[in-house]
Design a protein around this motif. Structure first.
Motif, short mmCIF file in Angstrom:
data_model
loop_
_atom_site.label_atom_id
_atom_site.label_comp_id
_atom_site.label_asym_id
_atom_site.label_seq_id
_atom_site.Cartn_x
_atom_site.Cartn_y
_atom_site.Cartn_z
N LEU A 1 -5.38 1.07 -8.29
CA LEU A 1 -6.43 -0.25 -8.63
C LEU A 1 -5.56 -1.39 -9.45
CD1 LEU A 1 -9.63 1.73 -9.84
CD2 LEU A 1 -9.22 0.51 -7.78
N ALA A 2 -4.78 -1.12 -9.94
CA ALA A 2 -3.86 -2.02 -10.86
C ALA A 2 -2.97 -2.77 -9.66
CB ALA A 2 -2.84 -1.36 -11.89
N ASP A 3 -2.40 -1.75 -8.78
CA ASP A 3 -1.57 -2.41 -7.77
C ASP A 3 -2.17 -3.41 -6.86
OD1 ASP A 3 0.70 -1.05 -8.49
OD2 ASP A 3 0.59 0.40 -7.17
N LEU A 4 -3.41 -3.05 -6.46
CA LEU A 4 -4.31 -3.64 -5.42
C LEU A 4 -4.62 -4.92 -6.25
CD1 LEU A 4 -6.60 -0.88 -3.55
CD2 LEU A 4 -4.22 -2.25 -2.80
N LEU B 1 1.11 -1.21 0.11
CA LEU B 1 0.00 -0.04 -0.14
C LEU B 1 0.91 1.16 0.13
CD1 LEU B 1 -2.79 -0.87 2.38
CD2 LEU B 1 -2.61 -1.50 0.30
N GLU B 2 1.90 1.18 0.60
CA GLU B 2 2.84 2.45 0.76
C GLU B 2 3.30 2.67 -0.65
OE1 GLU B 2 3.93 1.31 5.53
OE2 GLU B 2 5.23 1.08 3.98
N ARG B 3 3.95 1.54 -1.18
CA ARG B 3 4.52 1.70 -2.53
C ARG B 3 3.55 2.30 -3.49
NH1 ARG B 3 7.18 -3.28 -1.30
NH2 ARG B 3 5.92 -4.34 -2.69
N SER B 4 2.26 1.67 -3.42
CA SER B 4 1.42 2.21 -4.37
C SER B 4 0.93 3.64 -4.30
CB SER B 4 0.12 1.31 -4.24
OG SER B 4 -0.95 1.58 -5.11
#
Length: 258
Positions: free
Chosen positions: A47-50, A5-8
């Motif tokens: 959204l892509a990261d999650l 989450l932090e990186r995103s």
């Protein structure tokens, strides 16, 4: 989970700053609130990261929800995402805008990341521990610092909304004898409470769950609370409300330790 989450959030913040520097294109939603190309680009990144990291956890994201894309969250943990909280701050070239990603379990915000890219401040929380770090050149550049709410003394310091203050808020401050207050934009208000830099944040104007979830998670992990006017904890995942739209919050008061 928090590292993802932090990186995103940092990646979304980079996209936001690129548009901030170039000058955003602004349009307006049906409710007259502004939306920019930065909102949309940041949301696509998150959204892509999650989806890649947590394909089984549904996501309620502000711009997707505005377009009618709302997945089923019944009985499930889910993410609440505001890709650019404080769009008016962003458009007005004030640094108080944030990227918000919160995780909800059984109506409770249990984890959250709030990133203020123009300030280089990253807040993160899960499992009763809230922390803060500085970001430079899109990397965490300082050791994490554990943060916590301060105990409220006799003289309270309040935070109010810069753009959405109300007569009810002014009346609340007067009723409680609070004369020391500062107007702050976006979810930073929750984070400042969590850091122990203020005591209370009364909000008597409209918010949506994606506006508050991540910051509320950080505040609760730091020892604070967010209560409705009935004195109950603010809950998340509110659907089919008789007097309001899905995911709309009632009025609330967030505060540090009492």
């Amino acid at each position: 989970m928090l590292e993802i989450l932090e990186r995103s959030a940092i990646a979304a913040g980079r996209a936001i700053l690129d548009i901030y520097d170039a000058g955003p294109a602004v349009t307006y939603k049906l409710d007259s609130s502004p939306v920019t190309d930065a909102d949309h680009r940041a949301e696509r990144i998150i959204l892509a990261d999650l989806a890649a990291a947590f394909p089984d956890i549904p996501v309620i994201a502000e711009e997707a929800a505005a377009a009618g894309h709302v997945p089923d969250i019944t009985g499930k943990p889910f993410f609440l995402v505001d890709p650019l909280d404080g769009t008016k701050e962003f458009v007005g070239r004030n640094s108080h805008f944030t990227v918000n990603i919160g995780l909800i379990e059984k109506g409770v915000p249990v984890a959250g990341v709030v990133y203020a890219p123009a300030l280089g401040m990253l807040y993160s929380a899960r499992a009763g521990k809230a922390k803060k770090a500085m970001v430079e050149h899109d990397r965490i550049a300082s050791p994490w610092t554990i943060i916590g709410c301060r105990s409220c003394g006799d003289r309270l310091v309040a935070l109010t909304s810069r753009w959405h203050n109300s007569a009810e808020t002014v009346a609340y401050l007067a009723e409680h004898g609070i004369t020391d207050y500062e107007a702050v934009g976006s979810s930073l208000k929750f984070c400042l409470l969590a850091e122990g830099l203020a005591d209370i944040y009364p909000r008597f104007s409209r918010t949506m769950e994606w506006d508050t979830a991540a910051g509320d998670a950080i505040l609760r992990a730091a020892g604070g609370e967010t209560l409705t006017m009935e004195g109950t904890p603010l809950t998340y995942g509110k659907r089919n409300q008789p007097n309001d739209s899905d995911f709309a919050n009632p009025w609330f008061v967030s505060r540090g330790k009492v």
